[in-house]
Scaffold this active site. Sequence first.
Site, short mmCIF file in Angstrom:
data_model
loop_
_atom_site.label_atom_id
_atom_site.label_comp_id
_atom_site.label_asym_id
_atom_site.label_seq_id
_atom_site.Cartn_x
_atom_site.Cartn_y
_atom_site.Cartn_z
NE ARG A 32 -9.73 -6.48 3.81
CZ ARG A 32 -8.65 -5.70 3.78
NH1 ARG A 32 -8.33 -5.07 2.69
NH2 ARG A 32 -7.90 -5.55 4.86
CB THR A 74 -0.85 -0.04 1.28
OG1 THR A 74 -1.77 -1.10 1.14
CG2 THR A 74 -1.59 1.25 1.56
N1 ASP Z 1 -4.02 -1.75 4.87
C1 ASP Z 1 -4.30 -2.36 3.60
C2 ASP Z 1 -5.60 -3.12 3.70
O1 ASP Z 1 -5.84 -3.74 4.70
C3 ASP Z 1 -3.25 -3.29 3.13
C4 ASP Z 1 -1.86 -2.75 3.16
O2 ASP Z 1 -1.57 -1.81 3.87
O3 ASP Z 1 -1.03 -3.28 2.45
O4 ASP Z 1 -6.34 -3.11 2.75
#
Ligand code: ASP
Length: 325
Positions: A220, A192
């Site tokens: 989700r 992310t």
């Molecule tokens: N926080 C993000 C999610 O749960 C994933 C990530 O940070 O890589 O969608």
Amino acid sequence: MRLYLLIGALMMTTAAHAQEKTDWKLVIHGGAGVIERDRLTAEQEKEIRAALDLALQTGSKILAAGGDSLDAVEATVKVLENDPHFNAGRGAVFTYDSTNEMDAAIMDGESRKAGSVAGITATKNPISLARAVMEDSPHVMLSGEGADQFSREQGLEQAPPEYFATPERRRQLEEMKSNKLSWFDVDLKYGTVGAVALDQAGHVAAATSTGGLTGKRWDRIGDSPIIGAGTYADVRACAVSATGAGEYFIRVGVAHEICARIRMKDAGAKEAADAVMAEVKALGGDGGVIVVTPEGEATWSFNTPGMYRGKASAEGRTVAIFGDE
Ligand code: ASP
């Protein structure tokens, strides 16, 4: 005569005040997780460091020229969305059904206006769609087909499914399915991206963009597009962007909780970020955050072996990957 002197003095103080500029700051992340030296080839490490530095350069240019923190975080995140090494925009992870569904959020700390999108599939730069929601709709959050439609109506650049899908992310989905070890990507191969900035006018802003977690299903939605969980900005306290196991970040309300501790408990940014990440850890969650305050504190906190990250200010730029850097 005295009155003139008084007015003159007043005008001079106002002019001096108007010239007082805040030292700008920019902090970015490109995801946290099990990022250890033996898991990255020298080539990959070089490419990722270069991509992080390019993102920092892009945002720095805007901030150094006196630009707005909101413009800086959007432009910075766009660079990372366009780079397939990161789990956002091109290179977003795959859902269980082999699609790419992206989430993004942006927030302006001065006005506390925010925009976010969840489960979008066709906007080349999801962060720009989040900004359009904030500026050109009466809403804060749009999702799915409706958000895709709003994007087309706004004339934002669209991209076909093949643009987002990369072979490496498809391989990760197949690996996850064949291991059947977890609901999600067991390795915490996050990616992310996020940026927080303080501009010369003293304003702060935050932006986060993601493909979510490999193998996610049932539409989700993670923490990234949830204002207060993965993204938050409040000029009275700080701007935060998070990365990690979203479910825990939602339950802790991470980004808002960090700002609330700074605002109400007079905590420093590092202290507040560490304390809130300890809460995430205590519930069983992993990940990290980047934080910037209007006073110029620029910091991060993570409880994973590594986090792709970087900082920039008038003094220069630094990029780091591993926990011991
Ligand atoms: N926080 C993000 C999610 O749960 C994933 C990530 O940070 O890589 O969608």
